[in-house]
Design a protein around this motif. Structure first.
Motif, PDB file in Angstrom:
ATOM      1  N   PHE A 117      29.868 -11.535  13.060  1.00  0.00           N
ATOM      2  CA  PHE A 117      30.821 -10.465  13.345  1.00  0.00           C
ATOM      3  C   PHE A 117      31.473  -9.938  12.065  1.00  0.00           C
ATOM      4  CE2 PHE A 117      30.715 -12.627  17.512  1.00  0.00           C
ATOM      5  CZ  PHE A 117      30.403 -11.529  18.309  1.00  0.00           C
ATOM      6  N   GLY A 118      31.702 -10.840  11.117  1.00  0.00           N
ATOM      7  CA  GLY A 118      32.278 -10.419   9.838  1.00  0.00           C
ATOM      8  C   GLY A 118      31.374  -9.422   9.126  1.00  0.00           C
ATOM      9  N   GLY A 119      30.053  -9.701   9.140  1.00  0.00           N
ATOM     10  CA  GLY A 119      29.087  -8.783   8.530  1.00  0.00           C
ATOM     11  C   GLY A 119      29.075  -7.426   9.210  1.00  0.00           C
ATOM     12  N   LEU A 120      29.097  -7.416  10.539  1.00  0.00           N
ATOM     13  CA  LEU A 120      29.086  -6.161  11.299  1.00  0.00           C
ATOM     14  C   LEU A 120      30.370  -5.357  11.078  1.00  0.00           C
ATOM     15  CD1 LEU A 120      27.589  -7.463  14.664  1.00  0.00           C
ATOM     16  CD2 LEU A 120      26.583  -5.662  13.260  1.00  0.00           C
ATOM     17  N   LEU A 121      31.493  -6.025  11.150  1.00  0.00           N
ATOM     18  CA  LEU A 121      32.786  -5.334  11.051  1.00  0.00           C
ATOM     19  C   LEU A 121      33.067  -4.795   9.648  1.00  0.00           C
ATOM     20  CD1 LEU A 121      34.849  -7.844  13.216  1.00  0.00           C
ATOM     21  CD2 LEU A 121      34.354  -5.466  13.829  1.00  0.00           C
ATOM     22  N   SER A 122      32.361  -5.337   8.651  1.00  0.00           N
ATOM     23  CA  SER A 122      32.582  -4.874   7.270  1.00  0.00           C
ATOM     24  C   SER A 122      31.802  -3.603   6.952  1.00  0.00           C
ATOM     25  CB  SER A 122      32.183  -5.976   6.280  1.00  0.00           C
ATOM     26  OG  SER A 122      30.793  -6.246   6.380  1.00  0.00           O
ATOM     27  N   ALA A 132      35.852  -1.935  18.661  1.00  0.00           N
ATOM     28  CA  ALA A 132      36.561  -2.464  19.837  1.00  0.00           C
ATOM     29  C   ALA A 132      35.611  -3.235  20.761  1.00  0.00           C
ATOM     30  CB  ALA A 132      37.216  -1.311  20.594  1.00  0.00           C
ATOM     31  N   GLN A 133      34.367  -2.745  20.885  1.00  0.00           N
ATOM     32  CA  GLN A 133      33.367  -3.449  21.700  1.00  0.00           C
ATOM     33  C   GLN A 133      33.033  -4.809  21.093  1.00  0.00           C
ATOM     34  OE1 GLN A 133      30.271  -0.517  21.728  1.00  0.00           O
ATOM     35  NE2 GLN A 133      31.092   0.573  23.509  1.00  0.00           N
ATOM     36  N   LEU A 134      32.882  -4.835  19.761  1.00  0.00           N
ATOM     37  CA  LEU A 134      32.627  -6.111  19.078  1.00  0.00           C
ATOM     38  C   LEU A 134      33.826  -7.042  19.206  1.00  0.00           C
ATOM     39  CD1 LEU A 134      30.841  -4.838  15.842  1.00  0.00           C
ATOM     40  CD2 LEU A 134      29.814  -6.207  17.650  1.00  0.00           C
ATOM     41  N   GLN A 135      35.042  -6.462  19.175  1.00  0.00           N
ATOM     42  CA  GLN A 135      36.260  -7.270  19.325  1.00  0.00           C
ATOM     43  C   GLN A 135      36.260  -7.987  20.676  1.00  0.00           C
ATOM     44  OE1 GLN A 135      39.904  -5.094  18.816  1.00  0.00           O
ATOM     45  NE2 GLN A 135      41.207  -6.858  19.227  1.00  0.00           N
ATOM     46  N   ALA A 136      35.817  -7.274  21.728  1.00  0.00           N
ATOM     47  CA  ALA A 136      35.731  -7.898  23.059  1.00  0.00           C
ATOM     48  C   ALA A 136      34.756  -9.068  23.042  1.00  0.00           C
ATOM     49  CB  ALA A 136      35.291  -6.858  24.084  1.00  0.00           C
ATOM     50  N   SER A 137      33.629  -8.888  22.351  1.00  0.00           N
ATOM     51  CA  SER A 137      32.630  -9.965  22.244  1.00  0.00           C
ATOM     52  C   SER A 137      33.179 -11.151  21.459  1.00  0.00           C
ATOM     53  CB  SER A 137      31.371  -9.411  21.575  1.00  0.00           C
ATOM     54  OG  SER A 137      30.340 -10.358  21.590  1.00  0.00           O
ATOM     55  N   VAL A 138      33.974 -10.846  20.434  1.00  0.00           N
ATOM     56  CA  VAL A 138      34.608 -11.906  19.619  1.00  0.00           C
ATOM     57  C   VAL A 138      35.539 -12.749  20.492  1.00  0.00           C
ATOM     58  CG1 VAL A 138      36.325 -12.296  17.794  1.00  0.00           C
ATOM     59  CG2 VAL A 138      34.444 -10.706  17.409  1.00  0.00           C
ATOM     60  N   LEU A 139      36.371 -12.054  21.290  1.00  0.00           N
ATOM     61  CA  LEU A 139      37.301 -12.762  22.180  1.00  0.00           C
ATOM     62  C   LEU A 139      36.550 -13.606  23.206  1.00  0.00           C
ATOM     63  CD1 LEU A 139      39.824  -9.832  22.704  1.00  0.00           C
ATOM     64  CD2 LEU A 139      40.313 -11.977  21.508  1.00  0.00           C
ATOM     65  N   ALA A 153      38.524  -9.346   9.295  1.00  0.00           N
ATOM     66  CA  ALA A 153      37.500  -8.290   9.273  1.00  0.00           C
ATOM     67  C   ALA A 153      37.884  -7.147  10.210  1.00  0.00           C
ATOM     68  CB  ALA A 153      36.145  -8.867   9.661  1.00  0.00           C
ATOM     69  N   LEU A 154      38.477  -7.466  11.361  1.00  0.00           N
ATOM     70  CA  LEU A 154      38.949  -6.436  12.301  1.00  0.00           C
ATOM     71  C   LEU A 154      40.065  -5.602  11.672  1.00  0.00           C
ATOM     72  CD1 LEU A 154      38.960  -8.374  15.694  1.00  0.00           C
ATOM     73  CD2 LEU A 154      37.828  -6.173  15.291  1.00  0.00           C
ATOM     74  N   LEU A 155      40.968  -6.252  10.956  1.00  0.00           N
ATOM     75  CA  LEU A 155      42.031  -5.520  10.253  1.00  0.00           C
ATOM     76  C   LEU A 155      41.438  -4.497   9.289  1.00  0.00           C
ATOM     77  CD1 LEU A 155      44.660  -8.243   9.236  1.00  0.00           C
ATOM     78  CD2 LEU A 155      44.862  -6.554  11.047  1.00  0.00           C
ATOM     79  N   GLY A 156      40.415  -4.942   8.548  1.00  0.00           N
ATOM     80  CA  GLY A 156      39.759  -4.056   7.588  1.00  0.00           C
ATOM     81  C   GLY A 156      39.130  -2.850   8.263  1.00  0.00           C
ATOM     82  N   LEU A 157      38.460  -3.078   9.398  1.00  0.00           N
ATOM     83  CA  LEU A 157      37.820  -1.991  10.138  1.00  0.00           C
ATOM     84  C   LEU A 157      38.851  -0.965  10.606  1.00  0.00           C
ATOM     85  CD1 LEU A 157      35.489  -0.654  11.843  1.00  0.00           C
ATOM     86  CD2 LEU A 157      36.245  -2.150  13.703  1.00  0.00           C
ATOM     87  N   TYR A 158      39.879  -1.427  11.321  1.00  0.00           N
ATOM     88  CA  TYR A 158      40.885  -0.501  11.854  1.00  0.00           C
ATOM     89  C   TYR A 158      41.682   0.167  10.727  1.00  0.00           C
ATOM     90  CZ  TYR A 158      39.899  -2.396  16.512  1.00  0.00           C
ATOM     91  OH  TYR A 158      39.282  -2.755  17.686  1.00  0.00           O
ATOM     92  N   GLY A 159      41.914  -0.558   9.655  1.00  0.00           N
ATOM     93  CA  GLY A 159      42.628   0.007   8.504  1.00  0.00           C
ATOM     94  C   GLY A 159      41.850   1.131   7.846  1.00  0.00           C
ATOM     95  N   ARG A 160      40.515   0.974   7.730  1.00  0.00           N
ATOM     96  CA  ARG A 160      39.682   2.022   7.118  1.00  0.00           C
ATOM     97  C   ARG A 160      39.753   3.323   7.901  1.00  0.00           C
ATOM     98  NH1 ARG A 160      35.989  -2.182   6.560  1.00  0.00           N
ATOM     99  NH2 ARG A 160      34.736  -1.485   8.341  1.00  0.00           N
TER     100      ARG A 160
END
Length: 740
Positions: A117-122, A132-139, A153-160
């Motif tokens: 997930f870190g690789g995908l979210l980066s 958001a879909q990946l976030q659901a899978s993470v949870l 990694a989620l912070l980085g995605l939403y921040g970008r």
């Protein structure tokens, strides 16, 4: 046994080579290692490790297709194999391929890890919805609570993507936060201008007594960008020294930039001089700061001093110094830097090439600009815009043809493209461009809208330009409102100017200058001074245009005390105090307020004089009764090669009129056309008629009036009749005194 032992030793050598390649990866070393791995065969102890490592090397080198070929040929795979290829795609922005590989991984029965997930979210190309879909899978997989890696990694995605609500939500929901998490959110808020939140979070991090890293400081320092942040920035600087990070180049360079943004170039230069170690980024930071503050000479001076520190310029350095040469229009130094660019094989670079195009265009070498443009290997819209601007600035129709070529080659123009090309468009081209702008959806962009209005006004289509006021809701947009206000000023509609700009929520310095100038032109001089007070209270600092309007008001009011106070304020600003336009206004103001000594002093201190400077001094001397000195200055101006214009001739004729220099005045008038190429106008005739009748030469004045190439106006007749009346009264008085 011997064969097995050699096989193991061979694979140990490969592992050592792999370790060496990982330190400084390159295709030149990775491909032979790949070939050696294939020829050696699989290692029974580590059958997948080598392949996974080589995939990671290819990923780090931006070779996802080569990495995929190796992945497809692997005899066996594990989770790390899938993570490596997903990371390879993500690094290069191939988000669809990365997501397809993720689905393939799940279908093959592999359980994704936090690194998957870190690789995908980066991936920079991943949008918030996919995130958001990946976030659901993470949870669902319980990885969000396992550690801070995926949450960060989620912070980085939403921040970008500027999704700050999601950023805060993720941060607050994270049960575990690492130092990287804190650094990430501090950096996100800092980059997007949320300075107070950035400061608060950094203070929270400090209170947590975590071991701060250089990234902790860099994140918060980057968020500080104006004068109000300086105090906090100085506190951060103290904390940097306390924690021993002042020798870390990344932190030190950030501090140089922070001091420039918050306190100005002087503080930045002081910080730069105090650096114990400097790298190319340090030099680029200070050279860039000097170039941005238009201190081009100092920027070039520091560039020449780089070699003393044995620091070699890079792409960014060349961009800054080429821009500095363009600012100074120093073609000799610019060409020598161009030679160094070629020596460093950077002439094909899009950023350096675009800077060279701009440089040659500003030095009036459009052929050189086009040649530099042709050298750029991967052109982007910035390089096209630089070339279009070069031609448009010289009012060349070629800018239109460059736009057509740009469109034919499939490039997408932006708002700056249209803003540039509109500068040189003729009336019939303007209508076609306006249609193209509407078709491409750029009609509501501020710069395009402003350029359209300016072009319509320049083409004499004033009503079309002003039609934008009713057609669009522009009062909220500063740039278009300023342009419309400027048109109102030029057409004498000063009340409309004030009315329009009063609707702006956040007027800029240009807005204030326009409305102050409108009041000055309209004769509301006290209103000018009141507006200046409000402007200063709003923390909008005056520039040379502001002071020109203010000094004009002082001249009209004959307020020497106020004019002197403004002069003191001007002296505090070194750049403004050396501005020729401002100095000319100071000479005029002191002259009209009766302080001729101050006018002469300012004139003598000026190093850059023009015809207006000489005219202002001649006018001031004549107005204060120093007609002979005014005439001497006029002759000195001629001797130094300045050609008098119509205004300069009015000034010297007026001086002759005030000083009774009839013969000298008439000589100048007769030489106007022959010596200076200036056809006498109504104002010149008025000066001469007044000069003659004032000192009793009525017949000569009448002759001048009768030989005028156009009918005399009421002012000339009134001057002549007043002179005639004075002459009759004088004769009558003389007769009466004789009879007595």
């Amino acid at each position: 046994m011997s064969f097995h032992g050699d096989f193991i030793k061979h694979h140990q050598r490969i592992l050592r080579l792999l370790k060496t390649c990982s330190r400084a990866p390159s295709l030149r070393s990775t491909k032979p290692l790949h070939a050696l791995t294939v020829t050696a065969g699989p290692n029974p102890d580590q059958p997948i490790f080598l392949y996974n490592s080589i995939i990671s090397l290819y990923a780090s080198l931006g070779e996802p297709l080569t990495a995929r070929k190796l992945f497809d040929k692997m005899p066996d795979r594990n989770v790390v194999s899938f993570n490596s290829i997903i990371s390879a795609y993500s690094r290069c922005g191939y988000v669809e391929d990365a997501l397809r590989m993720f689905l393939y991984m799940i279908n093959r029965g592999f359980e994704p890890t936090q690194f998957t997930f870190g690789g995908l979210l980066s991936c920079d190309s991943l949008n918030p919805v996919e995130g958001a879909q990946l976030q659901a899978s993470v949870l669902k997989n319980g990885l969000f609570c396992a550690d801070a890696f995926v949450g960060t990694a989620l912070l980085g995605l939403y921040g970008r993507h500027g999704c700050f609500y999601e950023v805060v939500s993720v941060f607050e929901d994270m049960p575990r936060k690492s130092l990287v998490t804190w650094n990430s959110i501090v950096s996100i808020f800092g980059k997007h201008g949320f300075v107070e939140d950035c400061m608060f979070l950094f203070c929270e991090l400090v209170r947590s007594e975590a071991a701060l890293t250089e990234s902790s400081f860099v994140g918060v320092i980057h968020g500080l960008s104006n004068e109000q942040d300086l105090e906090f920035g100085e506190q951060i600087h103290g904390l940097v020294i306390k924690n021993g990070f002042d020798y870390e180049l990344l932190v030190a360079n950030s501090l140089v930039n922070m001091y420039f943004q918050c306190a100005g170039i002087c503080s930045a230069e002081k910080m730069f001089k105090d650096l114990a170690i400097r790298d190319v980024v340090s030099w680029n930071t200070i050279i860039g700061a000097l170039a941005e503050s238009e201190n081009f000479g100092k920027a070039l001076e520091l560039y020449l001093r780089m070699s003393v520190d044995i620091v070699f310029p890079n792409q960014t350095t060349f961009v800054y110094v080429i821009n500095s040469c363009a600012g100074l229009q120093n073609s000799i130094l610019g060409k020598s830097i161009h030679a160094k660019v070629i020596k460093n094989a950077l002439e094909c670079d899009v950023f350096v090439g675009s800077a060279l195009v701009d440089f040659y265009a500003k030095c009036d070498n459009l052929e050189g600009a086009h040649l530099c443009f042709s050298e750029i290997s991967n052109k982007n819209i910035v390089s096209w815009n630089a070339l279009i601007l070069g031609y448009a600035s010289k009012s060349s129709p070629t800018s239109i043809f460059v736009l057509i070529e740009l469109l034919q080659l499939g490039y997408q123009p932006n708002e700056f493209t249209f803003s540039h090309v509109l500068r040189s468009s003729l009336a019939f081209e303007l209508l076609q461009l306006h249609c193209l702008i509407i078709r491409m959806g750029y009609e509501n962009y501020e710069y395009v809208l402003g350029s359209l209005m300016t072009s319509y006004a320049k083409s004499g289509l004033i009503s079309d330009a002003l039609a934008f006021v009713t057609a669009l809701n522009i009062p909220r947009a500063v740039v278009p409102a300023n342009i419309i206000a400027g048109i109102y000023n030029r057409t004498g509609q000063y009340n409309e100017t004030v009315k329009l700009l009063s609707q702006l929520e956040r007027p800029d310095i240009v807005s204030w200058n326009i409305v102050i100038a409108a009041c000055a032109h309209n004769g509301d001089y006290k209103e000018v001074l009141e507006l200046f007070k409000y402007m200063c209270a709003a923390r909008i600092y005056p520039d040379n245009y502001t002071f020109v309007s203010l000094l004009s008001a002082c001249s009209k009011l004959c307020n020497l005390a106020l004019g002197s106070s403004l002069h003191g304020l001007i002296k505090k600003t070194e750049i403004i105090s050396s501005d020729t336009f401002v100095c000319n206004m100071l000479i005029d103001m002191y002259g009209k307020c009766g302080s001729i000594g101050s006018s002469v002093k300012i004139f003598n201190e000026m190093t850059d004089r023009n015809v207006i400077t000489w005219t202002a001094l001649i006018s001031a001397l004549g107005l204060n009764g120093f007609a002979q000195r005014a005439l001497e200055r006029f002759r000195e101006m001629e001797f130094l090669g300045f050609k008098p214009d119509r205004v300069a001739l009015i000034a010297v004729l007026t001086a002759c009129r005030h000083g009774g220099l009839v013969r000298e005045g008439m000589e100048l008038f007769e030489r106007m056309n022959r010596s200076y190429g200036v056809e006498p106008e109504m104002d010149h005739y008025h000066c001469v008629v007044d000069l003659l009748v004032r000192y009793g030469h009525l017949k000569e004045a009448e002759k001048i009036i009768t030989t005028m190439p156009f009918p005399p106006n009421a002012l000339i007749w009134r001057t002549f009749l007043e002179g005639f009346q004075r002459r009759r009264i004088a004769k009558y008085d003389t007769l009466n005194s004789t009879k007595c």
